[in-house]
Design a protein around this motif. Structure first.
Motif, PDB file in Angstrom:
ATOM      1  N   VAL A 210       0.717  -1.175  -0.406  1.00 18.82           N
ATOM      2  CA  VAL A 210      -0.034  -0.210  -0.241  1.00 18.82           C
ATOM      3  C   VAL A 210       0.772   1.576  -0.061  1.00 18.82           C
ATOM      4  CG1 VAL A 210      -1.107   0.882   1.570  1.00 18.82           C
ATOM      5  CG2 VAL A 210      -2.110  -1.162   0.772  1.00 18.82           C
ATOM      6  N   ILE A 211       2.142   1.185   0.966  1.00 16.81           N
ATOM      7  CA  ILE A 211       2.393   2.846   0.628  1.00 16.81           C
ATOM      8  C   ILE A 211       3.470   2.745  -0.535  1.00 16.81           C
ATOM      9  CG2 ILE A 211       4.954   3.313   1.746  1.00 16.81           C
ATOM     10  CD1 ILE A 211       4.013   1.170   4.180  1.00 16.81           C
ATOM     11  N   ASP A 212       3.802   0.717  -0.989  1.00 19.35           N
ATOM     12  CA  ASP A 212       4.228   1.660  -2.217  1.00 19.35           C
ATOM     13  C   ASP A 212       3.293   1.763  -3.452  1.00 19.35           C
ATOM     14  OD1 ASP A 212       6.783   0.515  -1.881  1.00 19.35           O
ATOM     15  OD2 ASP A 212       6.676  -1.574  -2.242  1.00 19.35           O
ATOM     16  N   GLU A 213       2.449   1.657  -3.708  1.00 16.42           N
ATOM     17  CA  GLU A 213       1.079   2.045  -4.295  1.00 16.42           C
ATOM     18  C   GLU A 213       1.231   3.722  -4.275  1.00 16.42           C
ATOM     19  OE1 GLU A 213      -3.252   1.094  -5.267  1.00 16.42           O
ATOM     20  OE2 GLU A 213      -1.885  -0.164  -3.793  1.00 16.42           O
ATOM     21  N   ALA A 214       1.153   4.164  -2.858  1.00 15.38           N
ATOM     22  CA  ALA A 214       1.247   5.992  -2.830  1.00 15.38           C
ATOM     23  C   ALA A 214       2.343   6.570  -3.367  1.00 15.38           C
ATOM     24  CB  ALA A 214       0.439   5.817  -1.428  1.00 15.38           C
ATOM     25  N   LEU A 215       3.259   5.922  -3.143  1.00 13.32           N
ATOM     26  CA  LEU A 215       4.296   6.578  -3.573  1.00 13.32           C
ATOM     27  C   LEU A 215       4.602   6.638  -5.071  1.00 13.32           C
ATOM     28  CD1 LEU A 215       7.304   5.040  -0.542  1.00 13.32           C
ATOM     29  CD2 LEU A 215       6.323   7.595  -1.101  1.00 13.32           C
ATOM     30  N   ALA A 216       4.123   5.896  -5.402  1.00 18.87           N
ATOM     31  CA  ALA A 216       3.962   5.347  -7.328  1.00 18.87           C
ATOM     32  C   ALA A 216       2.629   6.503  -7.676  1.00 18.87           C
ATOM     33  CB  ALA A 216       3.631   3.817  -7.334  1.00 18.87           C
ATOM     34  N   PHE A 217       2.170   6.877  -7.240  1.00 21.95           N
ATOM     35  CA  PHE A 217       0.824   7.359  -7.754  1.00 21.95           C
ATOM     36  C   PHE A 217       1.427   8.850  -7.689  1.00 21.95           C
ATOM     37  CE2 PHE A 217      -2.942  10.140  -6.937  1.00 21.95           C
ATOM     38  CZ  PHE A 217      -3.553   9.497  -7.866  1.00 21.95           C
ATOM     39  N   HIS A 218       2.205   9.264  -6.313  1.00 16.20           N
ATOM     40  CA  HIS A 218       2.624  10.905  -6.284  1.00 16.20           C
ATOM     41  C   HIS A 218       3.677  10.794  -6.733  1.00 16.20           C
ATOM     42  CE1 HIS A 218      -1.081  11.109  -3.786  1.00 16.20           C
ATOM     43  NE2 HIS A 218      -0.720  10.472  -2.719  1.00 16.20           N
ATOM     44  N   PRO A 220       5.030  12.179  -9.421  1.00 17.56           N
ATOM     45  CA  PRO A 220       5.547  13.439  -9.277  1.00 17.56           C
ATOM     46  C   PRO A 220       5.043  14.308  -8.308  1.00 17.56           C
ATOM     47  CG  PRO A 220       3.987  12.109 -11.449  1.00 17.56           C
ATOM     48  CD  PRO A 220       4.311  11.688  -9.849  1.00 17.56           C
ATOM     49  N   LEU A 221       4.531  14.479  -7.777  1.00 18.71           N
ATOM     50  CA  LEU A 221       4.736  15.929  -6.731  1.00 18.71           C
ATOM     51  C   LEU A 221       6.042  15.459  -5.680  1.00 18.71           C
ATOM     52  CD1 LEU A 221       3.064  18.206  -5.068  1.00 18.71           C
ATOM     53  CD2 LEU A 221       1.907  15.769  -3.945  1.00 18.71           C
ATOM     54  N   ARG A 225       9.222  17.944  -4.093  1.00 17.58           N
ATOM     55  CA  ARG A 225       9.729  18.063  -3.261  1.00 17.58           C
ATOM     56  C   ARG A 225       9.604  19.247  -2.474  1.00 17.58           C
ATOM     57  NH1 ARG A 225      14.771  15.256  -2.258  1.00 17.58           N
ATOM     58  NH2 ARG A 225      15.537  14.178  -4.706  1.00 17.58           N
ATOM     59  N   ASP A 226       8.339  19.176  -2.155  1.00 23.32           N
ATOM     60  CA  ASP A 226       7.699  20.706  -1.267  1.00 23.32           C
ATOM     61  C   ASP A 226       6.774  19.543  -0.571  1.00 23.32           C
ATOM     62  OD1 ASP A 226       5.823  21.765  -0.495  1.00 23.32           O
ATOM     63  OD2 ASP A 226       4.771  23.151  -2.148  1.00 23.32           O
ATOM     64  N   PRO A 227       7.597  20.532   0.999  1.00 24.81           N
ATOM     65  CA  PRO A 227       7.128  19.159   2.735  1.00 24.81           C
ATOM     66  C   PRO A 227       6.130  18.994   2.406  1.00 24.81           C
ATOM     67  CG  PRO A 227       9.372  20.160   2.428  1.00 24.81           C
ATOM     68  CD  PRO A 227       9.017  20.910   1.231  1.00 24.81           C
ATOM     69  N   LEU A 228       6.203  20.804   2.558  1.00 25.90           N
ATOM     70  CA  LEU A 228       4.176  20.468   3.012  1.00 25.90           C
ATOM     71  C   LEU A 228       2.910  20.458   2.027  1.00 25.90           C
ATOM     72  CD1 LEU A 228       4.077  24.505   3.705  1.00 25.90           C
ATOM     73  CD2 LEU A 228       4.789  22.519   5.267  1.00 25.90           C
ATOM     74  N   ALA A 229       3.115  20.133   0.685  1.00 24.79           N
ATOM     75  CA  ALA A 229       2.717  19.615  -0.080  1.00 24.79           C
ATOM     76  C   ALA A 229       2.657  18.076  -0.138  1.00 24.79           C
ATOM     77  CB  ALA A 229       2.711  20.060  -1.679  1.00 24.79           C
ATOM     78  N   LEU A 230       3.940  17.973   0.497  1.00 26.74           N
ATOM     79  CA  LEU A 230       3.299  15.807   0.659  1.00 26.74           C
ATOM     80  C   LEU A 230       2.455  15.484   1.855  1.00 26.74           C
ATOM     81  CD1 LEU A 230       7.373  15.200  -0.510  1.00 26.74           C
ATOM     82  CD2 LEU A 230       5.396  14.833  -1.451  1.00 26.74           C
ATOM     83  N   LEU A 231       2.664  16.982   2.646  1.00 24.72           N
ATOM     84  CA  LEU A 231       2.224  16.545   3.950  1.00 24.72           C
ATOM     85  C   LEU A 231       0.273  16.245   3.413  1.00 24.72           C
ATOM     86  CD1 LEU A 231       1.676  16.812   6.892  1.00 24.72           C
ATOM     87  CD2 LEU A 231       1.909  18.941   7.254  1.00 24.72           C
ATOM     88  N   ALA A 232       0.234  17.340   2.890  1.00 29.63           N
ATOM     89  CA  ALA A 232      -0.925  16.937   2.910  1.00 29.63           C
ATOM     90  C   ALA A 232      -1.302  15.685   1.738  1.00 29.63           C
ATOM     91  CB  ALA A 232      -1.381  18.714   1.235  1.00 29.63           C
ATOM     92  N   ALA A 233      -0.354  15.654   0.453  1.00 25.47           N
ATOM     93  CA  ALA A 233      -0.868  14.505  -0.721  1.00 25.47           C
ATOM     94  C   ALA A 233      -0.986  13.555   0.853  1.00 25.47           C
ATOM     95  CB  ALA A 233      -0.185  14.216  -1.870  1.00 25.47           C
ATOM     96  N   VAL A 234      -0.017  13.133   1.369  1.00 25.47           N
ATOM     97  CA  VAL A 234       0.569  11.482   1.718  1.00 25.47           C
ATOM     98  C   VAL A 234      -0.360  11.265   3.871  1.00 25.47           C
ATOM     99  CG1 VAL A 234       1.303  10.395   0.187  1.00 25.47           C
ATOM    100  CG2 VAL A 234       2.523  11.628   1.776  1.00 25.47           C
ATOM    101  N   GLY A 235       0.116  12.999   4.101  1.00 26.98           N
ATOM    102  CA  GLY A 235       0.102  13.055   6.011  1.00 26.98           C
ATOM    103  C   GLY A 235      -1.755  11.887   6.618  1.00 26.98           C
ATOM    104  N   GLY A 236      -1.867  12.924   7.295  1.00 24.59           N
ATOM    105  CA  GLY A 236      -2.993  13.083   7.971  1.00 24.59           C
ATOM    106  C   GLY A 236      -3.743  14.347   8.120  1.00 24.59           C
ATOM    107  N   GLU A 237      -4.240  14.909   9.725  1.00 27.69           N
ATOM    108  CA  GLU A 237      -4.706  15.935  10.085  1.00 27.69           C
ATOM    109  C   GLU A 237      -3.905  15.900  11.221  1.00 27.69           C
ATOM    110  OE1 GLU A 237      -9.011  17.980   9.414  1.00 27.69           O
ATOM    111  OE2 GLU A 237      -9.486  15.773  10.123  1.00 27.69           O
ATOM    112  N   GLU A 238      -3.357  14.948  12.196  1.00 28.02           N
ATOM    113  CA  GLU A 238      -3.013  14.626  12.949  1.00 28.02           C
ATOM    114  C   GLU A 238      -1.346  14.928  13.030  1.00 28.02           C
ATOM    115  OE1 GLU A 238      -3.229   9.930  12.921  1.00 28.02           O
ATOM    116  OE2 GLU A 238      -3.653  12.097  11.811  1.00 28.02           O
TER     117      GLU A 238
END
Length: 348
Positions: A210-218, A220-221, A225-238
């Protein structure tokens, strides 16, 4: 409590970046005074090891030459994850809300630990009824939702606190942590994933997939190398709320104790933006989650404890508070050689 935008203009990543550009440093005068006193105390130089370093760190970020830990706060942020539906945890998604109720009733480990160290325990619920999206198929959050959660987390860093202990609760958040770390620092699911709540064998293999699937999907993002964009893309509210709490604590000169893997991963978003961003933080322990050791190496932090724990909910952060209290007590209370009439080491 549910996350909601402030009454003024909605928070944004641009605002978070602006705050990061204005990070204050430690109070060097306070640090200098601590170092000077340390050299006069009735002990060989360096004999208290990291306790001496902790005293300097506390003084620098509290802005006082006599550091103290009298008003610790433990803040636990709870969020729900859409990726939990992929079967990456040993527990069902509804456990997040059930554990929040357990916190509120005083029945969890963190309740006992907070009471033992006489800390103010606060539970911050994010929008538990609306999980983030499954990040294998799209972004977990919009920028607005992530920035709003960061702003919500900032409320934990209130004036008067002398140390802020951060932790989290959220089924599937070790999957989120592993994915976020891989996106920020490189590597695959196998490099960052661990048992979490206790998955083994085929279940762990599914988590890695599942992790590798998410990494492949994202991908291009990730390459942007935008850490805040990655927080939104694969992070969580907490995760976003913890990052916000760390940021607000820095602005308020409040030292921070980070808990385990998920908590450190949330803070690592700020490190990826600015390597100075976590100077006011100490990592309380090395989690039994294998990815945590890799993450600590990436951000250059040495943990205070190593007790084979992997509970989360700020448990290790709370356990580390007595170390801070001991460091402050030794520094402030020990006699100097002159005061005690003790002969100093002979030169040479």
């Amino acid at each position: 409590m549910n996350a909601r935008p402030p009454e003024s203009s909605p928070p944004s990543f641009d605002e978070m970046r602006r705050i990061l550009r204005a990070l204050p440093g430690p109070d060097q005068e306070a640090v200098t005074r601590v170092v000077e006193r340390e050299g006069q105390l009735t002990k060989p130089a360096g004999a208290l090891g990291r306790l001496e370093q902790i005293a300097e760190w506390l003084a620098g970020w509290q802005g006082r030459a006599e550091p103290r830990v009298e008003r610790p706060r433990v803040a636990v942020f709870a969020g729900t994850h859409g990726v939990a539906a992929r079967g990456v945890s040993a527990y069902p998604p509804e456990v997040t809300g059930q554990m929040v109720q357990n916190f509120l009733k005083g029945g969890a480990a963190i309740n006992q630990l907070a009471q033992a160290i006489d800390a103010d325990l606060r539970i911050y619920e994010l929008d538990l009824d609306h999980p983030t999206a499954d990040f294998t198929r799209g972004p977990a959050m919009s920028e607005t939702r992530a920035a709003n959660a960061m702003a919500y987390g900032m409320m934990a860093a209130e004036p008067g606190i002398d140390v802020l202990c951060l932790g989290e609760m959220g089924i599937a958040n070790t999957t989120t942590a592993a994915t976020l770390c891989a996106a920020l620092f490189g590597g695959s699911g196998a490099d960052w994933a661990g048992p979490g709540t206790g998955v083994r064998g085929p279940a762990l293999e599914r988590k890695i997939a599942v992790i590798d699937e998410a990494l492949a999907f994202h991908r291009p993002l990730i390459e942007q190398r935008d850490p805040l964009a990655l927080l939104a893309a694969v992070g969580g509210e907490e995760f976003a709320a913890i990052a916000g709490a760390v940021l607000a604590a820095r602005m308020g000169r409040i030292p921070v104790l980070l808990d385990g893997y998920a908590c450190t991963a949330a803070a690592a978003v700020l490190f990826a933006l600015d390597r100075r961003a976590l100077a006011h933080c100490l990592v309380a322990h090395r989690s039994a989650e294998p990815g945590h050791a890799r993450l600590l190496e990436a951000i250059g932090h040495k943990p205070l404890l190593d007790l084979d724990m992997r509970l989360g909910e700020a448990s290790a952060a709370a356990l580390a508070v007595p170390l801070l209290k001991a460091a402050a007590a030794c520094h402030n209370g020990m006699a100097t050689f002159a005061d005690a009439g003790v002969s100093r080491r002979a030169p040479g």
